[in-house]
Motif scaffolding. Structure first.
Motif, PDB file in Angstrom:
ATOM      1  N   PHE A  31      -5.453 -63.039   2.176  1.00 22.64           N
ATOM      2  CA  PHE A  31      -6.066 -63.158   0.857  1.00 22.64           C
ATOM      3  C   PHE A  31      -5.389 -64.364   0.203  1.00 22.64           C
ATOM      4  O   PHE A  31      -4.268 -64.270  -0.302  1.00 22.64           O
ATOM      5  N   ASP A  32      -6.077 -65.510   0.251  1.00 28.59           N
ATOM      6  CA  ASP A  32      -5.515 -66.773  -0.247  1.00 28.59           C
ATOM      7  C   ASP A  32      -6.273 -67.216  -1.490  1.00 28.59           C
ATOM      8  O   ASP A  32      -7.509 -67.115  -1.555  1.00 28.59           O
ATOM      9  N   VAL A  33      -5.526 -67.722  -2.464  1.00 32.53           N
ATOM     10  CA  VAL A  33      -6.124 -68.163  -3.727  1.00 32.53           C
ATOM     11  C   VAL A  33      -5.483 -69.484  -4.138  1.00 32.53           C
ATOM     12  O   VAL A  33      -4.260 -69.638  -4.069  1.00 32.53           O
ATOM     13  N   THR A  34      -6.302 -70.430  -4.556  1.00 37.95           N
ATOM     14  CA  THR A  34      -5.799 -71.646  -5.198  1.00 37.95           C
ATOM     15  C   THR A  34      -6.283 -71.643  -6.639  1.00 37.95           C
ATOM     16  O   THR A  34      -7.452 -71.369  -6.911  1.00 37.95           O
ATOM     17  N   VAL A  35      -5.349 -71.909  -7.542  1.00 38.13           N
ATOM     18  CA  VAL A  35      -5.646 -71.926  -8.974  1.00 38.13           C
ATOM     19  C   VAL A  35      -5.285 -73.310  -9.483  1.00 38.13           C
ATOM     20  O   VAL A  35      -4.100 -73.659  -9.604  1.00 38.13           O
ATOM     21  N   ILE A 155      -0.755 -67.689  -2.798  1.00 36.83           N
ATOM     22  CA  ILE A 155      -1.333 -68.011  -4.099  1.00 36.83           C
ATOM     23  C   ILE A 155      -0.725 -69.327  -4.533  1.00 36.83           C
ATOM     24  O   ILE A 155       0.491 -69.434  -4.748  1.00 36.83           O
ATOM     25  N   THR A 156      -1.565 -70.350  -4.679  1.00 39.48           N
ATOM     26  CA  THR A 156      -1.085 -71.680  -5.026  1.00 39.48           C
ATOM     27  C   THR A 156      -1.623 -72.103  -6.383  1.00 39.48           C
ATOM     28  O   THR A 156      -2.842 -72.045  -6.629  1.00 39.48           O
ATOM     29  N   PHE A 157      -0.718 -72.500  -7.263  1.00 35.22           N
ATOM     30  CA  PHE A 157      -1.082 -73.033  -8.577  1.00 35.22           C
ATOM     31  C   PHE A 157      -0.822 -74.534  -8.574  1.00 35.22           C
ATOM     32  O   PHE A 157       0.246 -74.995  -8.155  1.00 35.22           O
ATOM     33  N   THR A 158      -1.790 -75.291  -9.050  1.00 29.02           N
ATOM     34  CA  THR A 158      -1.592 -76.718  -9.284  1.00 29.02           C
ATOM     35  C   THR A 158      -1.852 -76.999 -10.753  1.00 29.02           C
ATOM     36  O   THR A 158      -2.570 -76.246 -11.428  1.00 29.02           O
ATOM     37  N   PHE A 191       4.144 -66.574  -1.739  1.00 25.21           N
ATOM     38  CA  PHE A 191       3.821 -66.026  -0.420  1.00 25.21           C
ATOM     39  C   PHE A 191       4.285 -64.564  -0.356  1.00 25.21           C
ATOM     40  O   PHE A 191       5.326 -64.200  -0.906  1.00 25.21           O
ATOM     41  N   ALA A 192       3.500 -63.737   0.373  1.00 22.03           N
ATOM     42  CA  ALA A 192       3.884 -62.351   0.617  1.00 22.03           C
ATOM     43  C   ALA A 192       3.156 -61.851   1.847  1.00 22.03           C
ATOM     44  O   ALA A 192       2.104 -62.390   2.239  1.00 22.03           O
ATOM     45  N   GLU A 193       3.726 -60.851   2.508  1.00 17.23           N
ATOM     46  CA  GLU A 193       3.109 -60.247   3.688  1.00 17.23           C
ATOM     47  C   GLU A 193       3.047 -58.722   3.508  1.00 17.23           C
ATOM     48  O   GLU A 193       3.815 -58.145   2.742  1.00 17.23           O
ATOM     49  N   ASP A 194       2.133 -58.133   4.247  1.00 22.64           N
ATOM     50  CA  ASP A 194       2.020 -56.664   4.343  1.00 22.64           C
ATOM     51  C   ASP A 194       1.937 -56.001   2.979  1.00 22.64           C
ATOM     52  O   ASP A 194       2.765 -55.154   2.608  1.00 22.64           O
TER      53      ASP A 194
END
Length: 562
Positions: A31-35, A155-158, A191-194
């Motif tokens: 579940f990847d998100v760019t903001v 989850i990446t914030f720019t 970043f996170a897992e599981d």
């Protein structure tokens, strides 16, 4: 192996194979998100969720996006595996509905045992809050409601080149320790897992004041305006409570009084009042105790007998019957009402025997009102009740009930108008409901007794205290025969069970002539205690008067498939 056993084995194998094929499950591998924060305070959000579907078929995937703490959400595009889907409700189409939350539904062709990546992009407007010392970006990148596990997430914030961080980023959700982050020029990645189902992610990025547009978002300006008017709702709530309390105090102050506590004992009733009336004056109400006291009084006068017909065992409670020996004449109204209640069935036919269990059912039925109304009317007819107090109590109960009922539509109105007035209006709703509760308390505190009734109740207080202290083992009787003579009065005061238990402790074994045990086996006293205990309890009650840790952040919502 026999042919029958082989056939059974094959059938079971086929059943479990089909069941396994019918069963379905899914999880998100990623579940990847760019903001991408824009200089005007809006965001460009891109979500990519890779679902692994096991079994099936699956027919839809959904995502809900709240619009709270935004000036709206635009430019919504959804697709699968990098291909944007057209709008619609058929297979291979995506349905996007307006509202809060916005609902996005991918309508799938029958899908099973496959992996697909669902993409969603949208622009939330006015997300960055403006402050005097810093600008704040709060965003909930993961839904706060989802029922699938997530293998890994990024989850990446720019943010724009002109924006400067004013401190370290924070993870506001409870699972913050599970997230690590890396920071580079103009971006921060978490970043996170599981992740477990329902684990949210809420991040806060503080920026130097003025890093984004100087104009505050509309929702923030509206919220600040609502907060600036909060004092109006506090004042309104205070006026409602203070004004209501003043009215209640003025209306009830002359009717709220208590019977003075006795300092001496009186060893016999000071007046010729029936046990039920004496108990009624003290308790200011009618309960099962008054009915049972009346029954014992009638039995003591030779009109009824109590008989144990079944002893207590491991599987059954004891059972007793009350038998009407003769139909009495010239009884007081409440005594006649009790006779009619116990010894007339619901069809109006007379009966001479009633069991204790049947009595318990009568007390919880509407027929019980015949006795309560008769006792109240008798006390009223004797001038023991104040009609003005009765009228005031009824008025207060009606008014308080109306206030409580009014609370629901007021709450719904406050909720529907929250965007206009904010949630501060709930303070007024709470004040109205609280005043209703206080009104019921004031109504219950009103003494219904007239001056005559109050005087009678005060006269009986020394006698009542004697019975109470004897039942508690704090006082002795001058004559053990008091135990039988005043059992009806002790019962009317709610003391029947401890009263007879105290008699058993005293060693006074004489029993009322109206009581019959199962068999004379030397345990008659224990049987008498059992019948009194069971009878005193047979009236029962009928006879007596977590959300996401990032609350406040934009984003969140729900996600799932099926």
């Amino acid at each position: 192996m026999s042919r029958k056993m082989m056939l059974l084995f094959l059938c079971c194998a086929l059943f479990f194979t089909l069941a396994a094929q019918d069963g379905k499950s899914y999880r998100a591998e990623r579940f990847d998100v760019t903001v991408d924060a824009q200089s005007d305070g809006s965001l460009l959000v891109n979500e990519a969720v890779t679902f692994n579907f096991t079994g099936g078929p699956f027919s839809f995937v959904f995502r809900e996006i709240p619009t709270d703490h935004t000036d709206g959400i635009t430019e919504i595009v959804a697709g699968v595996d990098g291909v944007a889907w057209p709008r619609g409700t058929g297979p291979g189409e995506v349905e996007i509905s307006d509202g809060n939350p916005i609902e996005v539904v991918w309508h799938l062709p029958p899908t099973a045992n496959t992996t697909q990546t669902f993409t969603l992009s949208y622009r939330p407007l006015g997300v960055v809050r403006q402050g005097d010392e810093r600008d704040i970006l709060d965003w909930q990148a993961l839904p706060d409601e989802y029922d699938y596990a997530i293998g890994a997430g990024e989850i990446t914030f720019t943010y724009p080149a002109g924006a400067s961080l004013a401190g370290q980023p924070e993870v506001l959700s409870d699972n913050g320790e599970r997230w690590r982050y890396e920071q580079s020029e103009g971006s921060i990645s978490f970043f996170a897992e599981d992740l477990e189902p329902g684990d949210p992610f809420v991040a806060r990025l503080p920026f130097e004041a003025g890093s984004f547009t100087s104009a505050a978002p509309n929702w923030q300006a509206q919220q600040e305006a609502q907060n600036s008017r909060a004092w109006i709702w506090f004042v309104a709530a205070a006026l409602i409570l203070i004004g209501g309390l003043a009215v209640l105090f003025i209306k009830t102050r002359s009717y709220v009084r208590s019977i003075p506590k006795a300092t001496t004992y009186l060893y016999k009733p000071p007046l010729e009042l029936s046990p039920a009336i004496a108990g009624f004056l003290t308790n200011a109400g009618v309960g099962w105790h008054q009915g049972l006291a009346t029954l014992f009084d009638l039995a003591g006068r030779g009109y009824a007998i109590l008989e144990q017909i079944r002893e207590k065992s491991l599987l059954r409670e004891p059972e007793f019957t009350v038998t009407l020996v003769k139909r009495p004449q010239g009884l007081r109204p409440h005594e006649q009402a009790l006779i009619d209640l116990l010894f007339t069935d619901k069809h109006g036919a007379e009966q001479d025997v009633v069991t204790l269990s049947e009595m318990g059912k009568l007390i919880t039925s509407s027929r019980w009102k015949k006795f309560t109304h008769a006792l109240e009317d008798e006390a009223d007819g004797d001038g023991l009740l104040d009609p003005n107090a009765k009228r005031l109590r009824k008025q207060l109960i009606i008014a308080a009930t109306l206030l409580l009922v009014l609370g629901l539509p007021l709450f719904l109105a406050a909720f529907l108008l929250r965007d206009l007035f904010g949630m501060w209006t709930l303070i007024v709703v709470g004040a109205v409901a609280l005043l209703g509760i206080i009104g019921l308390i004031f109504a219950a505190s009103i003494s219904l007794l007239s001056q005559k009734g109050y005087r009678y109740a005060s006269d009986f207080e020394s006698f009542r205290r004697l019975l109470q202290d004897v039942a508690k083992g704090k006082a002795d009787l001058p004559d053990p025969s008091y135990y039988l003579a005043y059992l009806p009065y002790a019962t009317a005061y709610g003391l029947s069970e401890p009263w007879v238990k105290q008699q058993a402790k005293s060693g006074y074994e004489k029993l009322p002539e109206y009581f019959r045990a199962v068999a004379p086996n030397g345990a008659e006293m224990a049987a008498f205690v059992a019948v009194i205990s069971a009878a005193s309890h047979s009236g029962g009650a009928g006879g007596a008067a977590a959300g996401a840790a990032g609350a406040g952040a934009a984003g969140g919502g729900a996600s799932g498939a099926g």
